[in-house]
Design an enzyme around this catalytic site. Sequence first.
Site, mmCIF file in Angstrom:
data_model
loop_
_atom_site.group_PDB
_atom_site.id
_atom_site.type_symbol
_atom_site.label_atom_id
_atom_site.label_comp_id
_atom_site.label_asym_id
_atom_site.label_seq_id
_atom_site.Cartn_x
_atom_site.Cartn_y
_atom_site.Cartn_z
ATOM 1 N N LYS A 112 0.607 -1.210 0.097
ATOM 2 C CA LYS A 112 -0.028 0.169 0.010
ATOM 3 C C LYS A 112 0.798 1.103 0.078
ATOM 4 O O LYS A 112 0.417 2.024 -0.568
ATOM 5 C CB LYS A 112 -1.001 0.136 1.071
ATOM 6 C CG LYS A 112 -2.329 -0.602 0.896
ATOM 7 C CD LYS A 112 -3.308 0.266 0.668
ATOM 8 C CE LYS A 112 -4.441 -0.029 -0.556
ATOM 9 N NZ LYS A 112 -5.423 -0.791 -0.144
ATOM 10 N N LYS A 193 -8.854 -3.363 -12.266
ATOM 11 C CA LYS A 193 -9.620 -3.600 -11.071
ATOM 12 C C LYS A 193 -10.538 -2.369 -10.768
ATOM 13 O O LYS A 193 -10.212 -1.431 -10.640
ATOM 14 C CB LYS A 193 -8.962 -3.923 -9.707
ATOM 15 C CG LYS A 193 -9.567 -4.334 -8.698
ATOM 16 C CD LYS A 193 -8.991 -4.629 -7.520
ATOM 17 C CE LYS A 193 -9.442 -4.820 -6.178
ATOM 18 N NZ LYS A 193 -8.874 -4.361 -4.909
ATOM 19 N N LYS A 196 -11.792 3.367 -6.785
ATOM 20 C CA LYS A 196 -12.201 4.583 -6.920
ATOM 21 C C LYS A 196 -10.838 5.359 -7.203
ATOM 22 O O LYS A 196 -10.678 6.257 -7.784
ATOM 23 C CB LYS A 196 -12.643 5.246 -5.502
ATOM 24 C CG LYS A 196 -11.832 5.034 -4.575
ATOM 25 C CD LYS A 196 -12.339 5.929 -3.132
ATOM 26 C CE LYS A 196 -11.325 5.741 -2.192
ATOM 27 N NZ LYS A 196 -10.381 4.723 -1.872
#
Length: 326
Positions: A112, A193, A196
């Site tokens: 991440k 994928k 947002k």
Amino acid sequence: MDRVLSGMQSSGKVHLGNYVGALQNWVKLQDKYDCYYFVADWHALTTGYNNPAVLHDSVTDLLVNFIAAGLDPDKCTIFIQSRILEHAELHLLLSMITPLGWLERVPTYKEKQTELSERDLSTYGFLGYPLLQTADIIMYRAKHVPVGIDQVPHLEISREIARRFNNLYCDVFPEPDALLTPFPKVPGVDGRKMSKSYGNAIYLSDSAKEVEQKIRTMTTDPARVKRTDKGDPELSPVFQLHKIFSTKEEQAEVAEGCRTAGIGCIDCKKVLIKNVFSVLEPIWTKREALLADPDRLHAIAEKGNEKARKVAQETMQLVRKAMGLY
Ligand code: TRP
């Protein structure tokens, strides 16, 4: 009835990927288990700490969509993480027994940070993300946690921490397991994928016009340039969405039409639009009713918060006692 718990991070609006990948499954489970579902707003802060306005709107959007998607507040408990302060206390207490290395080794930590490299994620809170998630889960002594495959490492550390607590003190926590959601990744309008952060999502709050526009402008098989070119449906994200939203017969028809150039991409998209609409229409109707009645929404959340808080308080009594805090 075994207890099930799951949460969704409130860092943006709910999209079709969240619906198919999580909410639909949550709805099914509410008839079979004692289900607790919550809005993970503290988790949203771990990466979105500089955007309180987005966080605030997103909590409401999630709540509305939980219910519009079919979660029934009479069957399951719906609550907001930050309203149950016990989660923070448990997170703190668990931090005393969590080796740093366990957190540093969780694969999503580095992943991440790389993915969101424009943000400063060298924070204490971000490292503790899986520990906060552990507190969420074991607080309710949940047996099953319905999640996508990406969350498996978080469930693993939850089990390790539950085990460590039980070994150090006394048996308080069952070890939770992941109830893997049996659904393929939902592609967004560009084939990646749906997310947002990629700007490729179809939101439950989109209007019919917006949804239609997004699907009409979707990429298809890049080699199929002219109407008369033959295409390969497997290379088209539109077909991937057909696999989720269309009947087997429709899938066969559009695939054949694509391969033979019997139909154009717009014909194929029209079938998809019709099917996505039939999923979204009941959601839109419920959304409208809820948004028109904020008192009802508030009452549902309050009732859920109270019920969750009761369980959390019981757990914390056991935890405090076990750790010598009495
Ligand atoms: N990490 C989860 C996600 O990104 C959200 C979450 C927070 C969660 N706490 C949880 C999921 C507890 C399951 C159980 O989707």
